[in-house]
Design an enzyme around this catalytic site. Structure first.
Site, mmCIF file in Angstrom:
data_model
loop_
_atom_site.group_PDB
_atom_site.id
_atom_site.type_symbol
_atom_site.label_atom_id
_atom_site.label_comp_id
_atom_site.label_asym_id
_atom_site.label_seq_id
_atom_site.Cartn_x
_atom_site.Cartn_y
_atom_site.Cartn_z
ATOM 1 N N ASP A 297 -5.427 5.827 -3.667
ATOM 2 C CA ASP A 297 -5.085 7.193 -4.527
ATOM 3 C C ASP A 297 -4.869 7.241 -5.904
ATOM 4 O O ASP A 297 -4.959 7.029 -6.624
ATOM 5 C CB ASP A 297 -3.452 7.353 -3.754
ATOM 6 N N ASP B 80 0.865 -1.272 -0.348
ATOM 7 C CA ASP B 80 -0.242 0.378 0.519
ATOM 8 C C ASP B 80 1.211 1.579 -0.247
ATOM 9 O O ASP B 80 2.108 1.056 0.048
ATOM 10 C CB ASP B 80 -1.390 -0.400 0.901
ATOM 11 N N LYS B 81 0.594 2.370 -0.177
ATOM 12 C CA LYS B 81 0.970 3.391 -0.911
ATOM 13 C C LYS B 81 0.998 4.657 0.771
ATOM 14 O O LYS B 81 1.833 4.097 1.454
ATOM 15 C CB LYS B 81 1.400 4.870 -1.665
ATOM 16 N N ASP C 292 -1.776 -1.279 5.920
ATOM 17 C CA ASP C 292 -1.796 -0.506 6.836
ATOM 18 C C ASP C 292 -3.657 -0.128 7.236
ATOM 19 O O ASP C 292 -4.153 0.177 8.528
ATOM 20 C CB ASP C 292 -1.680 0.192 7.509
ATOM 21 N N GLY C 293 -4.662 -0.682 6.672
ATOM 22 C CA GLY C 293 -5.457 1.122 6.916
ATOM 23 C C GLY C 293 -6.479 -1.164 6.729
ATOM 24 O O GLY C 293 -6.172 -2.263 5.902
ATOM 25 N N ARG D 251 -0.485 14.474 -2.733
ATOM 26 C CA ARG D 251 -1.881 14.488 -2.951
ATOM 27 C C ARG D 251 -2.709 14.921 -2.867
ATOM 28 O O ARG D 251 -2.556 16.379 -1.774
ATOM 29 C CB ARG D 251 -1.992 13.286 -1.780
ATOM 30 N N ASN E 20 -8.825 -1.456 4.612
ATOM 31 C CA ASN E 20 -9.436 -1.502 3.189
ATOM 32 C C ASN E 20 -8.221 -2.533 2.340
ATOM 33 O O ASN E 20 -8.549 -2.972 1.220
ATOM 34 C CB ASN E 20 -9.513 -0.154 1.861
ATOM 35 N N PHE F 32 -17.030 8.345 4.941
ATOM 36 C CA PHE F 32 -16.106 8.026 3.670
ATOM 37 C C PHE F 32 -16.604 6.671 3.267
ATOM 38 O O PHE F 32 -16.542 6.037 4.189
ATOM 39 C CB PHE F 32 -14.631 8.404 4.159
#
Length: 779
Positions: A271, A19-20, A405-406, A205, A408, A149
């Site tokens: 992203d 992941d970013k 880490d999320g 971003r 998702n 969100f």
């Protein structure tokens, strides 16, 4: 670790998805600036959102209200991005207390207001009689309803009302292309895409914001029941919020370690695509000279079939100037040499968005393996699409790791062969591994430990196999003369030797560096089978030699309680355990004999020898001399067994049912033990590892397309023995077993791959049942 069996699998990982945000880059974002829109035109970027002229603008109101922050013990908490955005406004958030809520029939809304220094000073009242009604003006906004969100929708929305206003306002923030699609076309600047690309190319971003003044008929009660689709429509585009997300300090070094180990890295993020490509270049995932081919897939529309537009990422922001475009001649040209191993390295990467990935999966399934083979950047990916990407990579025989880490990332973390969560929240529940530190440095550490665990498992397996075979050979030879090993002999071998050695030989720590070579993937492999078979033949040969040779000695005779083979050797009286105190006892099972004693000593040393030979160190484990318990136990057992062989003790010989043999034969057994150890270690470490390991059983460490090495001469030297020596010995190179390697070889000689820039690949028409995709060049 909640799944220990995954540790060994991690030793085979050859691709890791990252992941970013929060994984490759810092978890927190810093506000780089804002760029507002007025009259469908971008204004100049503004660095600071904390200013008096902007305090009552819809743009700042959106930044102050469109979030999911709350107060916990007086401290504002919530999403880090929302927190940074709200702190940049300098506003104050107030929530109703329990006492205040209990006094009203309806829940008091969360209120945000700017600090007093940003508000204009109130004018003093001219008429003192109206002093009560001329209180200082206040500006507060109450958040009436939140639409949280959604990673699938890539946006969030709130409905708010300013103090004293009759109508409510709707504010939306999210992905720029998504928010722009919800706005009135006349409010979106014409250069929206160009401005967005300029920011994303810099790795920034970008978040877009929009506003809508709701109708007066939408009262508080109706707003609570209306769907978000009715609110998020006909918005007015307000502008862009630009956030800066810095790389973590250790990210480039970790990715470089993985590349040196020929482990492919892929970025899977929610992203923007160009932002992800920029970060991939900054962290070294994409090298500077490499080309990035963007696959833009479009779903069928108006009777037209689905299609993929191919263009290079460097061309996206170049504009129409043909002098700045990338010409087809710059694509790496691939010739068809006689030897596939002489093919040049193709330096190109595919990048695509989640929408394109979904279209390709549905309408171009035959292209999915080719794209994932060189796909490096996957942006705007929904959680289920991340899982689908992991499955697509696994379908071409990649061993896939996932680091995120999320929440998702949960599906991909669970589906991957080795999932690593950098957070102890939702992701840690689905992930087999959770890192104590939020750093990707745990990835090479896990792979090193996995390789060490895998090699240790094979080491113990081979030792236990040899233990069974060595003992089987001993018993079989003794059965041929109606004899066997004694009970205490079995007990000594099992408890004193095998149990101690098996426990200590598995304590070697992992090697400190991650190397390009990978351990065998299964027990049924050439190196492992040759290692076990060669040691079986060596042990069988030396045991058979000792069994037959002892019968050829001049002093040999079938042993009886009255035999005294040690007499001529000058052995002190009483050292022969077989004749001390129990001379007349009849040996019912024919345990005590010269053959039994010879095979017991030879086999005891063989157990220790194969343990030393199999306990290998570099490149996957620390050297065996670093395993102090193993060295101590083996040395102790060697010394004890050597002592009772060379200097027999009567009580020990009687307990182990050994007989005394001449000193000359003990020296002969010692020579056989030394020769056996030398041959075993020489064959295991020199012949198998150095010669056969690189000639016959070498795995294609280069895999599909490894990134360019900083030491090409060394790569050439490493490839030389694999190319020339097998040919000299008459061995023919077999095709690779992994699907991705076989596919890579096919694509290397395919003149139509990779696609040229400014071309379009169309899906075959529904009426056509045969044939492949058509490629049409756009002029």
């Amino acid at each position: 670790c909640i799944s220990p069996q995954r540790i060994n699998i991690c030793g085979q990982l050859n691709l890791v998805c990252f992941d970013k945000t929060g994984t490759l880059t810092e978890d927190g974002l810093d506000l780089w600036g804002i760029q507002r829109v007025e009259s469908a035109r971008f204004l100049l970027p503004e660095e600071n959102a904390f200013s008096k002229p902007l305090v009552k603008s819809p743009f700042i109101a959106c930044m102050a209200t469109c979030h999911s922050l709350t107060k916990i013990d007086g401290v504002i908490s919530g999403d880090p991005l929302d927190l940074k955005m709200f702190e940049a406004t300098g506003w104050i958030l107030e929530e109703a207390t329990e006492e205040e809520t209990a006094l009203h029939n309806r829940i008091m809304p969360t209120v945000v207001r700017p600090p007093k220094q940003l508000l204009p000073e109130s004018q003093p009242a001219v008429n003192e009689d109206l002093e009560l009604f001329e209180l200082p003006a206040t500006y507060e906004i109450g958040i009436v309803r939140q639409f949280p969100f959604s990673s699938a929708l890539q946006r969030m929305c709130v409905v708010a009302r300013a103090l004293g206003q009759k109508k409510m306002d709707a504010y939306v923030k999210g992905a720029p292309e998504v928010v722009a699609g919800l706005c009135k076309p006349e409010t979106v600047p014409g250069d929206f895409e160009r401005v967005l690309e300029e920011y994303t190319k810099q790795g920034l971003r970008v978040i877009a914001v929009a506003h809508r003044r709701l109708e007066s008929r939408l009262t508080w009660h109706r707003v609570q029941n209306v769907g978000r689709e009715a609110i998020e429509a006909n918005m007015d585009f307000l502008g862009l919020i630009i956030m800066q997300n810095k790389l973590k300090r250790e990210t480039p070094a970790v990715l470089e370690d993985l590349h040196r180990a020929n482990i492919r890295t892929v970025m899977v993020t929610g992203d923007n695509l160009l932002t992800a490509i920029s970060v991939a270049r900054d962290c070294g995932m994409i090298q500077p000279p490499d080309k990035v081919i963007v696959a833009e897939a479009l779903a069928p529309k108006d009777g037209q079939p689905a299609k993929i537009n191919w263009h290079y990422a460097d061309m996206l922001s170049k504009g129409p100037d043909p002098s700045l475009a990338i010409h087809p001649e710059e694509i790496p040209i691939k010739l068809a040499p006689e030897n596939l191993e002489d093919l040049p390295m193709t330096r190109y990467h595919f990048a695509m968005s989640g929408k394109s990935f979904a279209v390709i999966q549905e309408h171009f399934p035959d292209l999915v393996p080719k794209l994932v083979l060189h796909g490096t950047v996957f942006a705007r990916m929904a959680p289920d699409q991340k899982t689908q990407l992991v499955e697509a990579l696994q379908s071409v025989d990649y061993y896939v790791g996932m680091c995120g880490d999320g929440a998702n990332d949960c599906g991909a973390l669970k589906k991957a062969h080795g999932g690593i969560s950098l957070s102890e929240l939702e992701a840690s529940v689905a992930s087999p591994f959770t890192s104590r530190t939020s750093s990707i440095s745990c990835v090479p550490n896990l792979i090193r430990e996995g390789r060490a665990a895998l090699v240790t498992s094979f080491c113990v397996f081979k030792f236990m196999a040899l233990y069974s075979i060595i003992q089987y050979v001993s018993v079989t030879l003794l059965y041929s003369m109606l004899s066997n090993l004694g009970d205490l002999q079995f007990l000594f071998i099992d408890l004193a030797i095998i149990l101690v050695v098996v426990f200590t030989m598995s304590l070697n720590p992992a090697w400190k560096e991650l190397v390009a070579q990978r351990p065998p993937a299964g027990l049924i492999s050439g190196p492992l089978l040759c290692s076990v078979l060669s040691q079986i033949l060596i042990c069988l040969g030396f045991q058979t030699l000792g069994f037959l040779w002892v019968r050829q000695q001049k002093w040999y005779e079938p042993w009886t309680p009255h035999s005294d083979a040690c007499g001529p050797s000058g052995t002190p009286e009483g050292t022969n355990g077989s004749t001390s105190g129990n001379e007349t006892v009849h040996d019912e099972h024919n345990i005590r004999n010269y053959e039994n004693t010879t095979l017991f000593f030879l086999s005891s040393f063989q157990y220790l020898t194969v343990a030393v030979a199999f306990s290998k160190g570099k490149p996957f484990r620390q050297p065996r001399h670093k395993n102090y318990l193993f060295i101590l136990s083996v040395t102790t057992l060697y010394a004890f067994t050597l002592f009772i062989m060379m200097y027999p003790v009567g009580s020990i010989d009687w307990a182990l049912e050994l007989v005394c043999v001449p000193f000359q034969w003990r020296v002969t057994m010692l020579i056989m033990v030394l020769l056996n150890g030398a041959v075993s270690i020489l064959v295991e470490n020199a012949l198998l590892d150095t010669v056969l390991g690189k000639v016959l059983f070498s795995r294609d460490k280069q895999g599909d397309f490894r990134l360019p090495s900083s030491h090409p001469p060394q790569d050439a030297l490493d490839r030389w023995p694999r190319c020339s020596l097998p040919a000299l010995l008459g061995f023919r190179k077999r095709p690779p077993k992994a699907k991705y390697m076989h596919l890579a070889q096919e694509l290397l000689v395919d003149p139509d791959w990779p696609p040229k820039p400014s071309t379009t690949t169309q899906a075959k028409a529904p009426a056509l049942e045969n044939g492949s995709c058509r490629v049409i060049t756009i002029t």
